[in-house]
Enzyme design. Structure first.
Site, PDB file in Angstrom:
ATOM      1  N   SER A  72       0.831  -1.195   0.000  1.00  0.00           N
ATOM      2  CA  SER A  72       0.000   0.000   0.000  1.00  0.00           C
ATOM      3  C   SER A  72       0.874   1.258   0.000  1.00  0.00           C
ATOM      4  CB  SER A  72      -0.901  -0.003   1.224  1.00  0.00           C
ATOM      5  OG  SER A  72      -1.689   1.154   1.217  1.00  0.00           O
ATOM      6  N   GLY A  73       0.587   2.172  -0.931  1.00  0.00           N
ATOM      7  CA  GLY A  73       1.351   3.413  -1.001  1.00  0.00           C
ATOM      8  C   GLY A  73       2.596   3.314  -1.859  1.00  0.00           C
ATOM      9  N   THR A 119      -1.449   2.478  -8.232  1.00  0.00           N
ATOM     10  CA  THR A 119      -2.537   3.166  -8.929  1.00  0.00           C
ATOM     11  C   THR A 119      -1.989   4.279  -9.816  1.00  0.00           C
ATOM     12  OG1 THR A 119      -4.011   2.569  -7.141  1.00  0.00           O
ATOM     13  CG2 THR A 119      -4.739   4.340  -8.570  1.00  0.00           C
ATOM     14  N   SER A 163      -5.628   5.596  -0.686  1.00  0.00           N
ATOM     15  CA  SER A 163      -5.447   4.153  -0.829  1.00  0.00           C
ATOM     16  C   SER A 163      -6.642   3.501  -1.517  1.00  0.00           C
ATOM     17  CB  SER A 163      -5.272   3.557   0.563  1.00  0.00           C
ATOM     18  OG  SER A 163      -5.062   2.178   0.480  1.00  0.00           O
ATOM     19  N   GLU A 193      -0.026  -8.412   2.794  1.00  0.00           N
ATOM     20  CA  GLU A 193      -0.199  -7.639   4.033  1.00  0.00           C
ATOM     21  C   GLU A 193       0.068  -8.499   5.262  1.00  0.00           C
ATOM     22  OE1 GLU A 193      -4.108  -5.827   3.983  1.00  0.00           O
ATOM     23  OE2 GLU A 193      -3.468  -4.329   2.509  1.00  0.00           O
TER      24      GLU A 193
HETATM   25  P1  ATP Z   1      -2.776   1.360  -2.301  1.00  0.00           P
HETATM   26  O1  ATP Z   1      -2.471  -0.095  -2.302  1.00  0.00           O
HETATM   27  O2  ATP Z   1      -2.940   1.892  -0.923  1.00  0.00           O
HETATM   28  O3  ATP Z   1      -3.882   1.728  -3.205  1.00  0.00           O
HETATM   29  P2  ATP Z   1      -0.901   2.314  -4.287  1.00  0.00           P
HETATM   30  O4  ATP Z   1       0.210   1.351  -4.482  1.00  0.00           O
HETATM   31  O5  ATP Z   1      -1.973   2.290  -5.294  1.00  0.00           O
HETATM   32  O6  ATP Z   1      -1.451   2.123  -2.810  1.00  0.00           O
HETATM   33  P3  ATP Z   1      -0.650   5.064  -5.045  1.00  0.00           P
HETATM   34  O7  ATP Z   1      -1.935   5.555  -4.539  1.00  0.00           O
HETATM   35  O8  ATP Z   1      -0.515   4.809  -6.495  1.00  0.00           O
HETATM   36  O9  ATP Z   1      -0.245   3.757  -4.197  1.00  0.00           O
HETATM   37  O10 ATP Z   1       0.537   6.049  -4.634  1.00  0.00           O
HETATM   38  C1  ATP Z   1       0.585   6.676  -3.371  1.00  0.00           C
HETATM   39  C2  ATP Z   1       1.069   8.089  -3.504  1.00  0.00           C
HETATM   40  O11 ATP Z   1       2.433   8.089  -3.913  1.00  0.00           O
HETATM   41  C3  ATP Z   1       0.348   8.901  -4.557  1.00  0.00           C
HETATM   42  O12 ATP Z   1      -0.786   9.505  -4.034  1.00  0.00           O
HETATM   43  C4  ATP Z   1       1.405   9.918  -4.955  1.00  0.00           C
HETATM   44  O13 ATP Z   1       1.449  10.952  -4.011  1.00  0.00           O
HETATM   45  C5  ATP Z   1       2.703   9.157  -4.811  1.00  0.00           C
HETATM   46  N1  ATP Z   1       3.179   8.591  -6.094  1.00  0.00           N
HETATM   47  C6  ATP Z   1       3.077   7.313  -6.519  1.00  0.00           C
HETATM   48  N2  ATP Z   1       3.636   7.144  -7.730  1.00  0.00           N
HETATM   49  C7  ATP Z   1       4.116   8.336  -8.103  1.00  0.00           C
HETATM   50  C8  ATP Z   1       4.813   8.847  -9.254  1.00  0.00           C
HETATM   51  N3  ATP Z   1       5.141   8.056 -10.269  1.00  0.00           N
HETATM   52  N4  ATP Z   1       5.155  10.140  -9.270  1.00  0.00           N
HETATM   53  C9  ATP Z   1       4.849  10.961  -8.234  1.00  0.00           C
HETATM   54  N5  ATP Z   1       4.202  10.559  -7.119  1.00  0.00           N
HETATM   55  C10 ATP Z   1       3.828   9.261  -7.043  1.00  0.00           C
HETATM   56 MG    MG Z   2      -3.956   2.097  -5.169  1.00  0.00          MG
END
Ligand code: ATP
Ligand code: MG
Length: 735
Positions: free
Chosen positions: A153-154, A158, A206, A432
């Site tokens: 996560s994070g 996405t 998330s 997780e």
């Molecule tokens: P989850 O499993 O909780 O959904 P996730 O893996 O989908 O997490 P994201 O929501 O894609 O995580 O990314 C978290 C945050 O990290 C984003 O809101 C953004 O602030 C930052 N981030 C991720 N990728 C990038 C990128 N390529 N460039 C800039 N910021 C990024």
């Molecule tokens: Mg996500």
């Protein structure tokens, strides 16, 4: 390993603070004792197992182009590149993306141009390069492709998915006339995020569901349509959020827009602190998320996927109805009654959801036994559970409906069936393991087991193909499959999730009886461990269990398993909802009512999840897969901070380390001829220097006495056994 010469640079396991390896130089080796190494902190003796060879190059775009490939060198490579703001790199054909937590100027159409038409490796590693690889592979073979994005996560799954989608939309637009469709596919994102994302303690945005988007393409490579499939929305978040977390963004968007004429009669003026479903966690804001702006964005997005203005208004009406429902409290010793102070909330919820009989339904159940109908009053606790169950079910159906609208709007023209060939984009929750792990974690980790199995099988096959393409005979390799852990969870009839279903079907099923059945059935299974033996003395074997996952042991607490696995909403409710005076509510439950009445058969969350996953894996198996592993470099969500002790476990969990060790059984180091030639030609006598790169490399290997079984000459690159390329480094040191 006793073969490291004095003077070699190495990584030694352990280090100050968050370091997991520290650099050192080997001084000597003594059999039975180990290596004496010198580092910044002085000289010390270390076990051979804690020493691995370091590389003399600062970093490489592809970790497989390093001579020494091991956990330490891959980790160091990622770090060196990250510090240089190069967030992307490869391990073979796998893209590793380290979250920058800042916006970098590396996206957009001008950059896309740089990747269009180029093979992987021709330009700097990039998410566009992988999207291009999938696209080109599709156009070349007409076969379906998948882009599998994983990470915790994070970590950026996405965001990565959005870049992949943007690239595919851009790339295929140049091939098609209907750019509008690609736009609509992109418009799905704000909707999915508003309804399916929330602030958690690990990510301010998330995704609380998994998704697989299939983008259908014509033979020429233009977008025909897309379908989105969602997996396991976290419904429990609607009534309850842990401290520091929030409910789904859409609720706050509605409250922030309370003054809007469309929301005038919804009673949202109290602000988020006025609603129990929003105020219990103490966190009302999500940094980086603008609740005020979100309302208009969602309205526009709903309209763009074809929801009628009346329906859009009803969406917010339902959202508000759930918020008022959450404010209803109960009192009483035995039979519940509505707390007088909250009866206005009940009235408002009943009005907004179009359910005049809501009040009486929250307080009692009708039971039909042997043809006789009786009314059973609920205790205040049970009434509160019924309230929350209603909120969860309604929200889940609203989410599914939103996806239904998206799918309708992005459907391939001229046909309801999905186009035969597609590029699939997968964004699912990573492995997780928390202090307390529940039913959701078992499902999520089971999904990761499935994907790990797919990944390893795929990498294994891809390896075979690479050797074949390079004309190199491949050594026999065995790898650790995780199918036994999958069987423990899924296999009929005794897998954990199957046992859970059996338990749930019995009257008076409890979490305890499920845990007991699991412990009795799997006592001798290597992948099933009693909590006590997994270091959890506080948990009895009828209260929980531990599963030995590929990514580590996870202790699950049985509490809530039975309730969470049961997806059956009481028929009283489904009937009530299907008769709602609000069109959208009625519509959401119309189908459910018919099946709900008939004997109230048990709907299992886990069975549906297993079926969905098997369908997903079947889909993936029909594709050529491309893998992206997202890495979260720190927990503060801070730019430019790389914490090795946090990154290494992620590389292990993502299977990256497994993939490398799978390669390590063969010839893991693969260096393009050209690269070797460029680097070493200068040091060679002219007759060698002037050879064509492949011949140069072969002559070089022979001249350096590299044993014949330790290298192979491919068509475009030289393959080395682990460490065998070291002589090349020594050669460089002779300068
Ligand atoms: P989850 O499993 O909780 O959904 P996730 O893996 O989908 O997490 P994201 O929501 O894609 O995580 O990314 C978290 C945050 O990290 C984003 O809101 C953004 O602030 C930052 N981030 C991720 N990728 C990038 C990128 N390529 N460039 C800039 N910021 C990024
Ligand atoms: Mg996500």
């Amino acid at each position: 390993m006793a073969g490291i010469a004095a003077g070699s640079s190495v990584w030694v396991r352990g280090g100050p603070k968050e370091e997991v390896f520290s650099p050192a130089v080997v001084q000597s080796y003594e059999r039975g004792k180990g290596y004496t190494v010198r580092s910044q902190s002085g000289e010390r003796l270390v076990r051979p197992a804690d020493v691995s060879l370091a590389n003399d190059v600062a970093s490489a775009a592809d970790s497989c182009a390093l001579i020494h490939i091991n956990e330490a060198t891959i980790l160091h490579n990622l770090r060196a590149r990250y510090e240089d703001q190069s967030i992307y790199s490869y391990v073979g054909a796998i893209l590793i993306a380290v979250n920058p937590f800042q916006s970098l100027p590396i996206y957009g159409a001008p950059l896309m141009e740089e990747y269009a038409g180029k093979p992987l490796g021709a330009a700097e590693p990039h998410v566009y390069a992988l999207a291009e690889e999938a696209y080109r592979s599709f156009v070349r073979t007409k076969g379906s492709q998948s882009l599998v994005v994983s990470g915790e996560s994070g970590s950026g799954k996405t965001e990565t998915n959005k870049h992949l989608m943007a690239y595919l939309a851009w790339r295929s637009k140049s091939e098609s006339v209907g750019g509008d469709l690609a736009e609509r596919i992109l418009m799905a994102n704000p909707l999915l995020e508003a309804f399916g994302n929330a602030k958690t303690s690990r990510n301010n945005n998330s995704s609380r569901f998994g998704k697989f988007v299939k983008v259908g393409l014509s033979e020429r490579g233009s977008v025909l349509g897309a379908t989105t499939k969602q997996y396991l929305l976290e419904k429990s978040r609607v009534p309850y959020q842990a401290p520091g977390e929030r409910n789904y963004h859409i609720f706050y968007a509605a409250v922030a827009a309370a003054a809007h004429p469309d929301l005038a009669c919804l009673g949202l003026d109290a602000g988020p602190s006025g609603f129990h479903y929003l105020n219990q966690s103490g966190t009302l804001e999500a940094p980086g998320w603008d609740d005020g702006a979100a309302f208009e964005v969602v309205r526009a997005a709903l309209a763009s996927v074809g929801a009628e203005p009346q329906t859009v208004r009803e969406v917010f009406r339902v959202i508000a109805g759930l918020l008022h429902l959450g404010n209803v409290r109960f009192e009483g010793d035995e039979a519940a009654s509505v707390e007088p102070a909250t009866s206005a909330s009940l009235d408002k919820a009943a009005e907004l959801l179009g359910l005049p009989r809501l009040g009486s339904l929250l307080l009692a159940r009708t039971l039909v036994t042997r043809g006789e109908t009786t009314r059973v009053e609920l205790t205040p606790e049970r009434a509160a559970l019924a309230r929350d169950a209603l909120a969860k079910a309604t929200y889940a159906r609203l989410f599914e409906r939103t996806i239904g609208w998206i799918n309708r709007a992005t459907r391939a023209e001229g046909g309801e069936a999905a186009p035969p060939a597609f590029i699939g984009l997968l964004d699912v929750y990573g492995f997780e393991a928390f202090e307390t792990n529940a039913f959701e974690q078992l499902c999520i980790n089971f999904a990761n087991e499935k994907l790990q199995q797919f990944f390893l099988r795929f990498v294994f096959k891809a390896e075979e193909e690479l050797y074949a393409a390079e004309g190199v005979r491949r050594p026999d390799v065995e790898y650790q499959d995780n199918s036994r852990c999958i069987a423990l969870i899924e296999q009929s009839p005794s897998g954990l999730l199957r046992l859970l279903d059996e338990t749930c079907k019995r009257p008076n099923a409890t979490d305890k009886s499920f845990c007991e059945a699991a412990a009795a059935t799997h006592a001798s299974n290597d992948f099933f461990v009693e909590p006590r033996l997994a270091g959890r003395r506080d948990l009895r074997s009828d209260e929980g269990f531990c599963v030995r996952h590929f990514a580590g042991d996870v202790v699950y607490t049985g509490r809530g398993f039975v309730e969470k696995n049961n997806d059956t909403l009481h028929a009283d409710f489904t009937e009530l909802l299907a008769a709602s005076g609000v069109g959208l509510v009625k519509d959401l439950f119309d189908v459910g009512a018919a099946s709900g009445r008939k004997g109230q058969s048990f709907n299992s969350v886990s069975r549906r999840f297993i079926n969905d996953l098997n369908e997903l894996v079947a889909d993936l198996n029909a594709t050529t897969a491309h893998f992206i592993r997202c890495v979260k470099p720190n927990t503060r969500l801070a730019a430019s901070e790389f914490v090795p002790s946090l990154v290494l476990p992620q590389l292990r969990c993502s299977g990256t380390v497994d993939a490398v060790s799978l390669m390590a059984h063969g010839f893991p180091t693969r260096i393009p001829f050209k690269a070797i030639h460029e680097r070493y030609a200068e040091q060679m006598p002219p007759f060698l220097r002037d050879l064509e790169p492949p011949h140069f490399c072969e002559a070089l290997a022979l001249a350096l006495d590299i044993p014949a079984e330790a290298f192979r000459i491919g068509r475009t690159r030289l393959f080395f056994r682990a460490g065998a390329g070291q002589v090349l480094e020594e050669l460089a040191e002779r300068d």
